[in-house]
Write a protein that holds these residues in place. Structure first.
Motif, short mmCIF file in Angstrom:
data_model
loop_
_atom_site.label_atom_id
_atom_site.label_comp_id
_atom_site.label_asym_id
_atom_site.label_seq_id
_atom_site.Cartn_x
_atom_site.Cartn_y
_atom_site.Cartn_z
N PRO A 1 -7.24 6.06 11.55
CA PRO A 1 -6.34 4.98 11.96
C PRO A 1 -5.45 4.53 10.80
N TRP A 2 -4.35 3.92 11.14
CA TRP A 2 -3.41 3.47 10.12
C TRP A 2 -4.01 2.30 9.35
N PRO A 3 -4.02 2.35 8.00
CA PRO A 3 -4.66 1.28 7.23
C PRO A 3 -4.02 -0.08 7.52
N MET A 4 -4.88 -1.07 7.68
CA MET A 4 -4.39 -2.39 8.05
C MET A 4 -3.57 -3.03 6.93
N HIS A 5 -3.96 -2.80 5.67
CA HIS A 5 -3.22 -3.45 4.58
C HIS A 5 -1.81 -2.87 4.46
N ILE A 6 -1.64 -1.58 4.77
CA ILE A 6 -0.30 -1.00 4.74
C ILE A 6 0.53 -1.51 5.91
N ALA A 7 -0.10 -1.63 7.07
CA ALA A 7 0.62 -2.15 8.24
C ALA A 7 1.08 -3.59 8.00
N ARG A 8 0.22 -4.39 7.40
CA ARG A 8 0.62 -5.78 7.11
C ARG A 8 1.71 -5.83 6.05
N LEU A 9 1.64 -4.93 5.06
CA LEU A 9 2.68 -4.89 4.04
C LEU A 9 4.03 -4.54 4.66
N ARG B 1 7.37 -6.93 4.87
CA ARG B 1 8.68 -6.52 4.35
C ARG B 1 9.76 -6.60 5.42
N ARG B 2 9.41 -6.30 6.65
CA ARG B 2 10.38 -6.44 7.74
C ARG B 2 10.85 -7.90 7.86
N LYS B 3 9.89 -8.81 7.85
CA LYS B 3 10.24 -10.22 7.98
C LYS B 3 11.07 -10.70 6.79
N LEU B 4 10.67 -10.27 5.59
CA LEU B 4 11.41 -10.70 4.40
C LEU B 4 12.83 -10.15 4.39
N ARG B 5 13.01 -8.93 4.88
CA ARG B 5 14.37 -8.38 4.91
C ARG B 5 15.25 -9.17 5.87
#
Length: 382
Positions: free
Chosen positions: A166-174, A178-182
């Motif tokens: 599965p996709w790592p949760m910490h990378i998904a949150r990162l 970054r999407r929100k910050l952009r």
């Protein structure tokens, strides 16, 4: 006269009330403004007398372990009433330890029973800790990220990454952060640019107005036009910071693939192919795996299944087996499916050069079966 008497009685009543209030206020417990854990008058006797006395008179190492654990857990208690209850409890325990150490038979029995209880609870706590650690390890093992052998192209929100499942949760949150910050940076940049345009228009307006009133000989003070640089200085600096952050996102999207990461992904792809090959071989050997159960549970689409007969449904279910010999091979050939080894089903009948030997063995087996049948019939007649 009545007024004077009433005034005197009122004065006496007030004095009596004040006297009662002073007596009660002296008996009222004082409220500590400082936490008990920070008072030296509390810490020094507790640590040097009570705590050391408990450790010195404790009957076993397990009891000392429990005392240390309780004191570490309760060392941050701030409320005075709670501290008082805990101190009374520990002083009572110390008195019991001291009496048992002095030779009191009853207290020795009580302390020994307490020590056995603490020993059992310590073992239970250790077993529960080991059990929880094992569960946590199994959970991490079951949900660990595995490279799938695919590439995830870099974007504005992350650099080159391998596909993981599965996709790592910490990378998904990162990435989500970054999407929100952009989005926030873009909105701030637009608002900053709009504010700069407003200031520029205000400066142009003041210059035009100043030129108009200067012809009439009227004094005019321009707040924006005369200090335009100061008004725009912090806005320009903020815009440069925002643009630098946005350029970093673009650099992240253009980041090249590291050679070590490419080799790691390709190795994961090779390992995946090797694992799937071994899994297929195990399935062909007769093991029922997850992919076997999943294939058996599959079926044709609903609109096709509704028009199929019972025989066609049976053949479809049989054809979903991985076998390519025997009845399954016959069904697959009848349904027009391709076989990896079209001649593999003939192995059941033997090679042509072995037909003579196989026929002799078959006749011997048939003769032996007939002999045993005759012997069994004779035994039944007896």
């Amino acid at each position: 006269m009545a007024t004077t008497i009433h005034a005197l009685s009122s004065a006496q009543s007030l004095a009596h009330r004040a006297r009662i209030a002073s007596i009660i206020s002296s008996l009222r417990p004082s409220r500590f403004r400082t936490p008990m854990c920070n008072l030296q008058a509390h810490r020094i006797p507790t640590l040097w007398s009570l705590y050391r006395g408990l450790l010195r008179d404790a009957p076993s190492d397990d009891v000392r372990w429990r005392i240390r654990r309780q004191f570490r857990r309760q060392m941050q208690v701030r409320k005075a009433s709670t501290v008082k209850v805990l101190l009374q409890r520990h002083h009572k325990l110390r008195e019991a330890f001291a009496a048992a150490k002095a030779g009191d038979a009853h207290m020795q029995a009580v302390v020994q029973r307490y020590a056995r209880m603490v020993t059992f609870r310590r073992k239970k706590a250790r077993n529960m800790r080991m059990f929880n650690e094992m569960l946590a390890w199994r959970h991490r093992l079951a949900n660990r990220s595995i490279l799938t052998g695919a590439f995830r192209r870099p974007t504005l929100y992350h650099g080159p990454l391998p596909e993981m499942k599965p996709w790592p949760m910490h990378i998904a949150r990162l990435i989500a952060k970054r999407r929100k910050l952009r989005v926030i940076r873009i909105e701030r940049a637009l608002a900053n640019r709009a504010l700069q345009d407003d200031i520029a228009r205000e400066c142009d307006f003041e210059r035009t107005l100043g030129d108009a009133v200067a012809r009439d000989g009227v004094a005019f003070h321009a707040d924006f036009a005369e200090n335009e640089g100061q008004w725009l200085e912090h806005l320009v600096k903020h815009e440069r910071d925002l643009q630098a952050a946005l350029r970093l996102d673009e650099q992240r999207a253009r980041r090249p693939w590291p050679a070590a990461l490419i080799e790691q992904i390709l190795k994961a792809r090779r390992d995946k192919i090797a694992n799937k090959t071994r899994e297929l071989q195990r399935e062909r050997a007769g093991l029922v795996l997850r992919r076997t159960i999943r294939r058996r549970a599959q079926g044709p689409p609903a609109h096709i299944l509704a028009r199929m007969t019972e025989e066609e449904r049976h053949m479809d279910k049989a054809a979903r087996s991985i076998s390519e010999v025997g009845y399954v091979a016959m069904v697959k050939r009848r349904m027009g499916r391709k076989l990896k080894d079209p001649e593999g089903w003939k192995v059941e009948f033997g090679r042509p050069e072995e037909q003579a030997r196989l026929d002799r063995e078959a006749s011997l087996i048939a003769a032996e079966n007939e002999r045993r049948r005759m012997v069994a019939d004779e035994l039944l007649r007896l």
